[in-house]
Design an enzyme around this catalytic site. Structure first.
Site, short mmCIF file in Angstrom:
data_model
loop_
_atom_site.label_atom_id
_atom_site.label_comp_id
_atom_site.label_asym_id
_atom_site.label_seq_id
_atom_site.Cartn_x
_atom_site.Cartn_y
_atom_site.Cartn_z
N HIS A 343 0.81 -1.22 0.00
CA HIS A 343 0.00 0.00 0.00
C HIS A 343 0.84 1.27 0.00
O HIS A 343 0.61 2.18 -0.78
CB HIS A 343 -0.93 0.02 1.22
N ARG A 391 4.05 13.02 5.59
CA ARG A 391 2.89 12.64 6.39
C ARG A 391 3.19 12.62 7.89
O ARG A 391 2.28 12.51 8.70
CB ARG A 391 2.39 11.25 5.99
#
Length: 489
Positions: A343, A391
């Site tokens: 992912h 992030r």
């Protein structure tokens, strides 16, 4: 408190004026939801005049919109460094901390806001809500030792769940998923109906048993002339998921799929998405694959809507059971020993092998660091080497990192998801790193196309199909998200 609190230092009047022009243009792009362009222009304003708190505050908000929570946090902290009375800076920093699951730090900033603005009801509500989360997490931690001794799955009594006479929806046959059940389910969901709780629980219990028997890295053989499809993030956009099947055919033994994480959250049809995917997993267990994403976690589900949606459509018990199931999702898939699909991305150190991934003890919530975390959270960057993640979790990795990883493991390229792309996909790192994102017009705001990849076993060459969003019922994204996120979306 002025949005233009500043300490201009040695900045010339001309530069200060030009910076304001860039800021105004950036504000317009922000209003039109073109956050990337807004970030670019806020950055130009900052380069011309690095002393204005609001420039960083505005860019922080744009970074929040694009899920660059690490960058958002840095900018918010910079606003406070420049002007401790710039209240929006504390708001932005609290939002960043929230997104990074640092709730105690978020609470501290919300407390600062309420002290600075004692009559601000919005600030009071956010402080109260964040405080509830902090207390809830502390309570859950205190009882977790006892809770860990029992599985929610063991407490489910399917025999006690009666099927009401007026239920006319899809029914499992002898407790099993069939192709007819799946076709009926897709139509049932399309018409905005709910699967009976007994069948929903049965699917969850069965799919958990299947995933528990799998390694963390799944090896997938693809015969020479067979097609294989890889889809990226779906994020609860059920009607776009239906469109993928319309464009590319329903899953079958001759039409295998891999869905690469982030099946739920944000989109408000996450329950429909996940039961559709789990149903196909049970129907075609060796020809339908699912990787865990960073949103298959309890904290993300609580914040971004899946937890609230499950509780609204079913029960809190089922929400807990989903957490158990997600803990067993595989972390990566290796296709024909040539392509690795995960992912997020690659790692903060060289030399990671497929065997290391295969042996990860994954039955847990994603950790804050290490290779399990990085598989779910990392992103590629165009520059060589590595950098701290935009992030705030995972790492950013360059072309050299990708090439090295491929060489160590004898692979051709990697496929990952995790990032919105305007065309639904992006090829980077000299063709060795491919991003695929399958949720078009993400959150009904981003205007991006979705995409999926098809390839044949013979040459493993990626082919891209892109598509626009399709209409959906009038239920807005984030309908079930925590109220604390409403000022971020």
């Amino acid at each position: 408190m002025s949005d233009n609190s500043e300490n201009t230092g040695a900045v010339s009047a001309e530069n200060a004026k030009e910076a304001e022009i860039f800021k105004e243009k950036a504000n317009e792009y922000f209003k039109n939801q073109n956050y990337e362009k807004a970030i670019e222009l806020y950055t130009k304003a900052i380069e011309l005049n690095p002393h204005v708190a609001s420039y960083y505050g505005n860019r922080s908000f744009a970074y929040l919109k694009t899920e660059c929570f690490g960058y958002a946090l840095n900018d918010a902290s910079k606003t406070i460094e420049l002007d401790r009375n710039y209240v929006k800076g504390y708001y932005r920093r609290a939002a960043s901390y929230m997104s990074l699951s640092k709730f105690k730090l978020a609470l501290k900033d919300f407390e600062t806001v309420t002290k600075a603005r004692p009559n601000d009801n919005d600030a009071k509500i956010k402080y109260t809500e964040c405080n509830k989360i902090v207390k809830k997490l502390a309570f859950e931690k205190a009882i977790s030792v006892e809770e860990n001794k029992k599985n929610i799955a063991d407490t489910i009594n399917l025999d006690a769940m009666a099927i009401e006479d007026d239920y006319t929806g899809p029914k499992l046959e002898d407790g099993k998923v069939t192709l007819q059940f799946m076709k009926d389910l897709l139509k049932w969901y399309k018409d905005e109906n709910k699967l009976h709780r007994k069948y929903a629980y049965q699917i969850l219990l069965d799919v958990k048993s299947w995933f528990m028997a799998q390694p963390s890295l799944i090896d997938v053989p693809i015969p020479d002339d067979n097609k294989f499809t890889i889809c990226g993030d779906i994020h609860g956009q059920f009607y776009d998921l239906l469109n993928i099947f319309e464009l590319n055919g329903l899953p079958s033994e001759t039409n295998p799929y891999l869905f690469n994480g982030d099946f739920v959250d944000r989109g408000s049809f996450s329950v429909e998405c996940i039961f559709t995917l789990f149903g196909f997993k049970l129907l075609f267990p060796n020809h339908f694959f699912m990787s865990r994403g960073n949103h298959e976690s309890a904290v993300m589900n609580h914040m971004y809507g899946f937890d609230g949606e499950v509780k609204a459509k079913y029960t809190a018990q089922m929400a807990q059971l989903f957490t158990e199931v997600y803990n067993w999702l595989p972390l990566a898939h290796c296709l024909n020993s040539r392509v690795l699909v995960m992912h997020g991305g690659l790692f903060s150190r060289d030399g990671v092998t497929l065997n290391e991934i295969r042996e990860i003890d994954r039955n847990r919530q994603p950790p804050d660091e290490g290779i399990m975390c990085e598989l779910l959270w990392s992103d590629p960057q165009p520059q060589m080497g590595r950098a701290p993640s935009k992030r705030g979790v995972g790492v950013q990795f360059g072309p050299d990192v990708t090439h090295n990883f491929l060489k160590v493991n004898g692979l051709d390229y990697i496929v990952r998801s995790h990032e919105v792309k305007n065309d639904g996909y992006e090829v980077s790192h000299d063709g060795k790193c491919i991003t695929v994102f399958s949720a078009p017009n993400y959150c009904d705001t981003m205007g991006n196309r979705g995409a999926f990849i098809t390839l044949k076993g013979k040459d493993m060459k990626p082919n891209f199909t892109t598509y626009a969003a399709v209409p959906h019922p009038n239920v807005r994204p984030m309908q079930y998200a925590t109220s604390l996120l409403k000022f971020m979306i």
